[in-house]
Write an enzyme that holds these catalytic residues in place. Sequence first.
Site, PDB file in Angstrom:
ATOM      1  N   GLN A 199     -89.096  16.268  67.130  1.00 54.52           N
ATOM      2  CA  GLN A 199     -90.461  17.032  67.596  1.00 54.52           C
ATOM      3  C   GLN A 199     -91.188  16.780  66.731  1.00 54.52           C
ATOM      4  OE1 GLN A 199     -90.081  19.039  70.662  1.00 54.52           O
ATOM      5  NE2 GLN A 199     -91.713  19.297  70.738  1.00 54.52           N
ATOM      6  N   ARG A 254     -92.968  13.412  73.376  1.00 51.82           N
ATOM      7  CA  ARG A 254     -91.512  12.626  72.997  1.00 51.82           C
ATOM      8  C   ARG A 254     -91.605  10.944  73.015  1.00 51.82           C
ATOM      9  NH1 ARG A 254     -87.964  16.352  71.559  1.00 51.82           N
ATOM     10  NH2 ARG A 254     -86.554  15.389  70.341  1.00 51.82           N
ATOM     11  N   ARG A 276     -77.503  14.985  68.667  1.00 58.00           N
ATOM     12  CA  ARG A 276     -78.312  16.303  68.691  1.00 58.00           C
ATOM     13  C   ARG A 276     -76.572  16.866  68.017  1.00 58.00           C
ATOM     14  NH1 ARG A 276     -81.405  19.443  72.219  1.00 58.00           N
ATOM     15  NH2 ARG A 276     -83.122  18.774  71.356  1.00 58.00           N
ATOM     16  N   ASP A 332     -91.592  28.960  69.448  1.00 60.38           N
ATOM     17  CA  ASP A 332     -90.643  28.051  69.647  1.00 60.38           C
ATOM     18  C   ASP A 332     -89.670  30.187  69.921  1.00 60.38           C
ATOM     19  OD1 ASP A 332     -88.164  26.459  69.837  1.00 60.38           O
ATOM     20  OD2 ASP A 332     -87.261  26.458  67.621  1.00 60.38           O
TER      21      ASP A 332
HETATM   22  N1  NVA Z   1     -85.483  26.065  67.887  1.00 59.54           N
HETATM   23  C1  NVA Z   1     -84.273  25.113  69.095  1.00 59.54           C
HETATM   24  C2  NVA Z   1     -85.089  23.934  69.872  1.00 59.54           C
HETATM   25  C3  NVA Z   1     -84.383  23.899  71.109  1.00 59.54           C
HETATM   26  C4  NVA Z   1     -85.136  22.297  71.180  1.00 59.54           C
HETATM   27  C5  NVA Z   1     -83.082  25.611  69.153  1.00 59.54           C
HETATM   28  O1  NVA Z   1     -82.552  24.716  68.193  1.00 59.54           O
HETATM   29  O2  NVA Z   1     -82.752  25.504  70.277  1.00 59.54           O
HETATM   30  N1   CP Z   2     -87.625  20.444  72.542  1.00 55.29           N
HETATM   31  C1   CP Z   2     -86.138  19.917  72.866  1.00 55.29           C
HETATM   32  O1   CP Z   2     -85.720  19.213  71.716  1.00 55.29           O
HETATM   33  O2   CP Z   2     -86.001  19.585  73.692  1.00 55.29           O
HETATM   34  P1   CP Z   2     -84.530  19.283  74.625  1.00 55.29           P
HETATM   35  O3   CP Z   2     -83.872  20.851  74.270  1.00 55.29           O
HETATM   36  O4   CP Z   2     -85.097  19.345  76.136  1.00 55.29           O
HETATM   37  O5   CP Z   2     -84.221  17.776  73.823  1.00 55.29           O
END
Ligand code: NVA
Ligand code: CP
Length: 303
Positions: A132, A289, A102, A221
């Site tokens: 996702q 997921r 991430r 979102d």
């Molecule tokens: N668009 C959001 C998704 C979180 C899972 C972000 O990047 O924070």
């Molecule tokens: N939807 C998603 O990726 O959630 P998290 O940020 O909790 O991993």
Amino acid sequence: MKRDLISMLDVKDDLEEIIDLGIKLKQKSKRGRSIELMKGKTLGMIFEKSSTRTRVSFEVGMTKLGGHAIFLSTNDIQLGRGETIEDTALVLSRYVDIIMYRAKNNQDMKELAKYSTKPVISGLDDKEHPCQVITDLMTIKEKKGSLKGLNFVYIGDGNNNMAHSYLLGCGIVGMNVKIVAPKKYWSDGYYVEKAKKFGVNVEVTDNIEGSTKNTDIIATDTWISMGDEAEKVKRIKDFQGYSIDEHLMSLANPDAIFMHCLPAYYDYEVTKEVAHGKQSVIFDEAENRLWAQIGIMVTLTNQ
Ligand code: NVA
Ligand code: CP
């Protein structure tokens, strides 16, 4: 040859196969049968940003596959103190069989994938969130039976990772896609053009009025993605009028479903009535997921 998943385009040739594998392994596991297809394998999970679902679903998924997952926060590993991404990738590749990352930005994601000799899966970056969207398409397939020809509308920040991966994902599976967002939050043209190339109807508009008519799936979102926090006040102002409420849901097809990758911020992008209402599938999405990523990890390590 190792295979990565950083963009939805990385699965353009076998997206539905991965989804079907996830569904098959979900059903098998729920019947109490073993799905230990990655016995003795290790997943390294690097997190530069917060997570609930991604962290827990990857870790549980690896356990179900008979393997093991290691949580690596950049607050704790040397990457956070200036060790290069290149060296991190080269070192981790000597220990683990697969890496989930991430990342704050897509450049770093690509850099890690370039130097890792093991498959790299994006757990989100600033450009895309492919795990996702694969999950969401799996959830839609479970609810609707098939994907091709469905009408999908996304309302909210059109220029974030979810919107971009939705554009590509809908294109790949043959779903028509509409992005409804204030003009300055329209999607990056690269993703719009790529989606069009798959031959589906692609529309980007700022007109929310009636935008959910004839729609099978309504998704949103957060308006403030991780990294956008400094713009919070401005964004909340800019997105006024783009909340999904029961009126917008009522204009959609009667069997339309509501989706949100979560975390949700109620009374901003969606009301709690809709998110917890009878058309919402947000918690099935969260569960999936786990199963979609099982399908992804098995596929990428079996190349
Ligand atoms: N668009 C959001 C998704 C979180 C899972 C972000 O990047 O924070
Ligand atoms: N939807 C998603 O990726 O959630 P998290 O940020 O909790 O991993």
